[in-house]
Scaffold this motif. Structure first.
Motif, PDB file in Angstrom:
ATOM      1  N   GLY A  65     -10.710 -36.059 -16.350  1.00 57.85           N
ATOM      2  CA  GLY A  65     -11.445 -34.969 -16.014  1.00 57.85           C
ATOM      3  C   GLY A  65     -10.448 -33.917 -15.235  1.00 57.85           C
ATOM      4  N   ARG A  66      -9.549 -34.618 -14.446  1.00 60.45           N
ATOM      5  CA  ARG A  66      -8.467 -33.634 -13.740  1.00 60.45           C
ATOM      6  C   ARG A  66      -7.432 -33.008 -14.596  1.00 60.45           C
ATOM      7  N   SER A  68      -7.819 -32.313 -17.876  1.00 59.91           N
ATOM      8  CA  SER A  68      -8.569 -31.303 -18.850  1.00 59.91           C
ATOM      9  C   SER A  68      -9.234 -30.319 -17.996  1.00 59.91           C
ATOM     10  N   GLN A  69      -9.799 -30.081 -16.786  1.00 60.10           N
ATOM     11  CA  GLN A  69     -10.602 -29.453 -16.080  1.00 60.10           C
ATOM     12  C   GLN A  69     -11.661 -29.295 -16.965  1.00 60.10           C
ATOM     13  N   LYS A  70     -12.246 -30.175 -17.495  1.00 59.81           N
ATOM     14  CA  LYS A  70     -13.514 -29.955 -18.168  1.00 59.81           C
ATOM     15  C   LYS A  70     -14.407 -31.199 -17.999  1.00 59.81           C
ATOM     16  N   SER A  71     -15.774 -31.041 -18.391  1.00 54.58           N
ATOM     17  CA  SER A  71     -16.617 -32.101 -18.409  1.00 54.58           C
ATOM     18  C   SER A  71     -16.329 -32.587 -19.726  1.00 54.58           C
ATOM     19  N   VAL A  72     -17.025 -33.748 -19.844  1.00 48.74           N
ATOM     20  CA  VAL A  72     -16.841 -34.641 -21.168  1.00 48.74           C
ATOM     21  C   VAL A  72     -17.291 -33.950 -22.422  1.00 48.74           C
ATOM     22  N   ALA A  73     -17.925 -32.862 -22.243  1.00 50.19           N
ATOM     23  CA  ALA A  73     -18.205 -32.071 -23.393  1.00 50.19           C
ATOM     24  C   ALA A  73     -17.013 -31.479 -24.150  1.00 50.19           C
ATOM     25  N   MET A  74     -16.149 -31.121 -23.491  1.00 52.06           N
ATOM     26  CA  MET A  74     -14.809 -30.350 -23.714  1.00 52.06           C
ATOM     27  C   MET A  74     -13.742 -31.372 -23.517  1.00 52.06           C
ATOM     28  N   SER A  75     -13.674 -32.385 -22.732  1.00 53.91           N
ATOM     29  CA  SER A  75     -12.188 -32.721 -22.054  1.00 53.91           C
ATOM     30  C   SER A  75     -11.541 -33.394 -23.356  1.00 53.91           C
ATOM     31  N   MET A  76     -12.075 -33.905 -24.040  1.00 56.32           N
ATOM     32  CA  MET A  76     -11.100 -34.538 -25.275  1.00 56.32           C
ATOM     33  C   MET A  76     -10.703 -33.302 -26.117  1.00 56.32           C
ATOM     34  N   ASP A  77     -11.650 -32.550 -26.375  1.00 51.82           N
ATOM     35  CA  ASP A  77     -10.819 -31.266 -27.098  1.00 51.82           C
ATOM     36  C   ASP A  77      -9.615 -30.677 -26.465  1.00 51.82           C
ATOM     37  N   VAL A  78      -9.701 -30.645 -25.198  1.00 54.42           N
ATOM     38  CA  VAL A  78      -8.328 -30.055 -24.517  1.00 54.42           C
ATOM     39  C   VAL A  78      -7.285 -31.181 -24.834  1.00 54.42           C
ATOM     40  N   LEU A  79      -7.355 -32.341 -24.522  1.00 58.11           N
ATOM     41  CA  LEU A  79      -6.460 -33.411 -24.329  1.00 58.11           C
ATOM     42  C   LEU A  79      -5.773 -34.166 -25.750  1.00 58.11           C
ATOM     43  N   GLU A  80      -6.930 -34.254 -26.771  1.00 55.14           N
ATOM     44  CA  GLU A  80      -6.662 -34.962 -27.926  1.00 55.14           C
ATOM     45  C   GLU A  80      -5.206 -34.273 -28.719  1.00 55.14           C
ATOM     46  N   PRO A  81      -4.724 -35.136 -29.450  1.00 55.46           N
ATOM     47  CA  PRO A  81      -3.664 -34.550 -30.386  1.00 55.46           C
ATOM     48  C   PRO A  81      -4.362 -33.862 -31.340  1.00 55.46           C
ATOM     49  N   LYS A  82      -3.658 -32.847 -32.102  1.00 53.57           N
ATOM     50  CA  LYS A  82      -4.241 -31.793 -32.969  1.00 53.57           C
ATOM     51  C   LYS A  82      -4.819 -32.576 -34.110  1.00 53.57           C
ATOM     52  N   ILE A 245     -11.240 -31.638  -8.501  1.00 56.35           N
ATOM     53  CA  ILE A 245     -10.300 -32.141  -7.270  1.00 56.35           C
ATOM     54  C   ILE A 245      -8.868 -31.410  -7.679  1.00 56.35           C
ATOM     55  N   ASP A 246      -8.082 -31.239  -6.690  1.00 54.33           N
ATOM     56  CA  ASP A 246      -6.595 -30.652  -6.625  1.00 54.33           C
ATOM     57  C   ASP A 246      -5.775 -31.875  -6.918  1.00 54.33           C
ATOM     58  N   ARG A 247      -4.443 -31.540  -7.148  1.00 52.87           N
ATOM     59  CA  ARG A 247      -3.602 -32.846  -7.436  1.00 52.87           C
ATOM     60  C   ARG A 247      -2.815 -33.319  -6.217  1.00 52.87           C
ATOM     61  N   GLY A 248      -3.570 -33.293  -4.993  1.00 57.64           N
ATOM     62  CA  GLY A 248      -2.881 -33.770  -3.900  1.00 57.64           C
ATOM     63  C   GLY A 248      -2.844 -35.153  -3.751  1.00 57.64           C
ATOM     64  N   ARG A 249      -3.609 -35.940  -4.498  1.00 58.68           N
ATOM     65  CA  ARG A 249      -3.644 -37.141  -4.386  1.00 58.68           C
ATOM     66  C   ARG A 249      -3.571 -38.214  -5.647  1.00 58.68           C
ATOM     67  N   PHE A 415      -1.178 -40.024 -19.571  1.00 56.06           N
ATOM     68  CA  PHE A 415      -2.203 -40.564 -18.500  1.00 56.06           C
ATOM     69  C   PHE A 415      -1.438 -40.892 -17.252  1.00 56.06           C
ATOM     70  N   MET A 416      -0.496 -41.458 -17.275  1.00 57.14           N
ATOM     71  CA  MET A 416       0.395 -41.995 -16.126  1.00 57.14           C
ATOM     72  C   MET A 416       0.749 -40.848 -15.104  1.00 57.14           C
ATOM     73  N   ALA A 417       1.394 -39.718 -15.853  1.00 56.86           N
ATOM     74  CA  ALA A 417       1.605 -38.512 -15.223  1.00 56.86           C
ATOM     75  C   ALA A 417       0.548 -38.010 -14.503  1.00 56.86           C
ATOM     76  N   GLU A 418      -0.500 -37.989 -14.946  1.00 58.29           N
ATOM     77  CA  GLU A 418      -1.800 -37.383 -14.414  1.00 58.29           C
ATOM     78  C   GLU A 418      -2.333 -38.166 -13.114  1.00 58.29           C
ATOM     79  N   ALA A 419      -2.474 -39.446 -13.619  1.00 56.93           N
ATOM     80  CA  ALA A 419      -2.969 -40.442 -12.493  1.00 56.93           C
ATOM     81  C   ALA A 419      -2.026 -40.485 -11.229  1.00 56.93           C
ATOM     82  N   ASN A 420      -0.581 -40.544 -11.665  1.00 57.14           N
ATOM     83  CA  ASN A 420       0.153 -40.598 -10.336  1.00 57.14           C
ATOM     84  C   ASN A 420       0.665 -39.417  -9.832  1.00 57.14           C
ATOM     85  N   THR A 421       0.325 -38.118 -10.154  1.00 61.07           N
ATOM     86  CA  THR A 421       0.334 -36.889  -9.534  1.00 61.07           C
ATOM     87  C   THR A 421      -0.274 -36.785  -8.156  1.00 61.07           C
ATOM     88  N   GLY A 422       0.673 -36.443  -7.207  1.00 59.44           N
ATOM     89  CA  GLY A 422      -0.204 -36.702  -5.663  1.00 59.44           C
ATOM     90  C   GLY A 422       0.852 -37.100  -4.826  1.00 59.44           C
TER      91      GLY A 422
END
Ligand code: PHE
Length: 459
Positions: A65-66, A68-82, A245-249, A415-422
């Motif tokens: 979610g964080r 892609s900045q999208k709901s599940v309706a578009m999140s995978m479209d943003v993050l998936e490999p082409k 949410i932002d990337r503070g945590r 995934f790790m980069a996003e989860a551990n940003t903060g």
């Protein structure tokens, strides 16, 4: 591009995510499933699943979610490999959110009705049989079921329409804080009921012989499904809040906080209900009616019971409403992501749509009572619940985990980069990569397949 709405504060984020997680799953389903499967032994397995499956999957959802900045309706479209097809996941995920609301609003309606009835003194003077009969009467009345469901749908949509910060965040924050406070008071009150000790020991002392009665695999399946259900994971209902949410945590810490809050409420619900069952001779294994036939007895026998009872059901309404509001927010966000329609229009369409979709469940115990899709005594609610809780949530969780850990998906590094940003919060441990990649999916798959075999195999 329009800027995405954000939560006003971290407390708001935590309480709303916890508000989405804490709901009927904790106060209504957890006690009756625990009662059915024999108490503490089931609770232990459920805890284990929260820890080894729940927290990682919740972190994965928040990360998707964080990032892609999208709901599940578009999140995978943003993050998936082409060229990949992960975005097809939106269809079962969105269907899951709708299906959940199709039965959830009816049960939330029962809570509202019980609040009103309690406050009006409608249970005063009834004995245990009378209280049971009152619940049957509730189920049997299309007017009560539909009327209160309509109230739930319209009031929650109205709050979502007011916006993320001014509607959802403001209202949910107050409801959740009040809920947490009152649960503690009621749990203490119930533990000290005369005759309640037996209930406590049923709830807290594991008796593994009970597992044999249903078969270990069915119990494992139920515990795993409940772990996913209670944390709201597997269909993007939590991912949406990652997008606000932002990337503070770092996200693992947030997932742990949400899980602790959610688990405390489920535990307290059990502490309120099981001593009361044993004190008043109500069967803890009797299914969905459990809290509706136990608690009015408790309050009847208590000084000031009418007030406490009304408060209790008011707070049950809060738990249910906070979830309905959260999921409605998600439904509206789908269509904001997918179309250019103004929010007002999406909300108006959804009020009508939800009222229609929620009808079968509201009629399930009366007009449609002869429809028993999952065997004698089952109903529309059981079917909708089964599709969501025992299918979409476990399989969706499986997809989130694979998406976040396999190269063919979004991949471990992203995934790790996003989860551990903060700057604050627990980090996701790199050391468990192989566990997340292979073992966790296998556990879900194994329990899922075995569960199916044990439920449908003997029929
Ligand atoms: N976790 C919610 C509850 O316990 C139910 C839920 C499940 C909400 C899945 C959203 C998604 O009541």
């Amino acid at each position: 591009m329009e800027k995405r709405e954000k939560f006003a504060s971290r407390l708001g984020f935590l309480l709303i995510s916890a508000g989405c997680a804490i709901g009927l799953g904790n106060v209504w389903k957890f006690p009756y499933i625990t009662g059915k499967y024999g108490g503490a032994a089931f609770v232990l397995i459920y805890f284990l699943f929260l820890l080894i499956l729940g927290i990682p999957v919740l972190t994965a959802e928040l990360a998707v979610g964080r990032a892609s900045q999208k709901s599940v309706a578009m999140s995978m479209d943003v993050l998936e490999p082409k060229g990949s097809k992960w975005h097809w996941f939106k269809y079962p995920a969105m269907a899951g959110n709708y299906l959940l609301m199709m039965f959830y609003t009816t049960v939330a309606g029962w809570m509202v009705y019980y609040f009103v009835k309690m406050a009006a003194g409608g249970f005063v003077g009834l004995d245990a049989d009378g209280v049971g009969a009152a619940f049957n009467h509730t189920l049997g009345s299309p007017a009560i079921n539909i009327g209160f469901m309509v109230f739930v749908v319209i009031s929650c949509m109205f709050i979502v329409a007011k916006g993320l910060q001014n509607g959802v965040e403001k209202i949910t924050k107050v409801m959740m804080l009040a809920l947490l406070g009152l649960m503690v008071v009621l749990a203490i009150r119930s533990i000290f009921l005369p005759g309640g000790e037996e209930g406590l020991s049923f709830y807290l002392k594991p008796d593994f012989t009970k597992l044999a009665e249903y078969g270990l695999t069915e119990v494992l399946f139920a515990a795993m499904s409940q772990a996913f259900f209670t944390l709201s994971i597997g269909m993007g209902a939590m991912a949406i809040f990652g997008s606000y949410i932002d990337r503070g945590r770092r996200l693992t810490g947030e997932a742990i906080c949400i899980t602790i809050l959610d688990t405390s409420v489920a535990l307290m619900a059990g502490l309120i209900i099981f001593p009361a069952c044993f004190a008043y001779g109500v069967d803890p294994g009797q299914g969905p009616g459990l809290i509706f036939v136990t608690l009015p007895n408790v309050f009847n026998a208590m000084p000031g019971g009418r007030l406490w009872g009304a408060l209790f059901f008011l707070f049950m309404c809060f738990a249910a409403f906070s979830t309905v509001i959260a999921v409605f927010q998600n439904l509206i966000a789908f269509w904001e992501d997918l179309t250019d329609l103004p929010k007002k229009k999406i909300v108006s369409i959804h009020i009508v749509l939800m009222l229609i979709l929620c009808l079968p469940c509201a009629l399930g115990y009366n007009v449609l009572a002869s429809f028993q899709p999952l065997g004698a005594g089952s109903g529309v609610l059981d079917l909708e619940d089964f599709i969501v809780s025992n299918n979409i949530l476990p399989l969706g969780s499986l997809i989130y985990v694979i998406f976040c850990s396999w190269k063919m998906g979004w991949g471990w590094d992203n995934f790790m980069a996003e989860a551990n940003t903060g700057d604050h919060g627990v980090k996701f441990p790199n050391a468990i990569r192989l566990y997340i990649k292979y073992i966790l999916p296998l556990i879900i798959l194994f329990v899922f397949v075995m569960g199916y075999i044990s439920i449908f195999g003997q029929k």
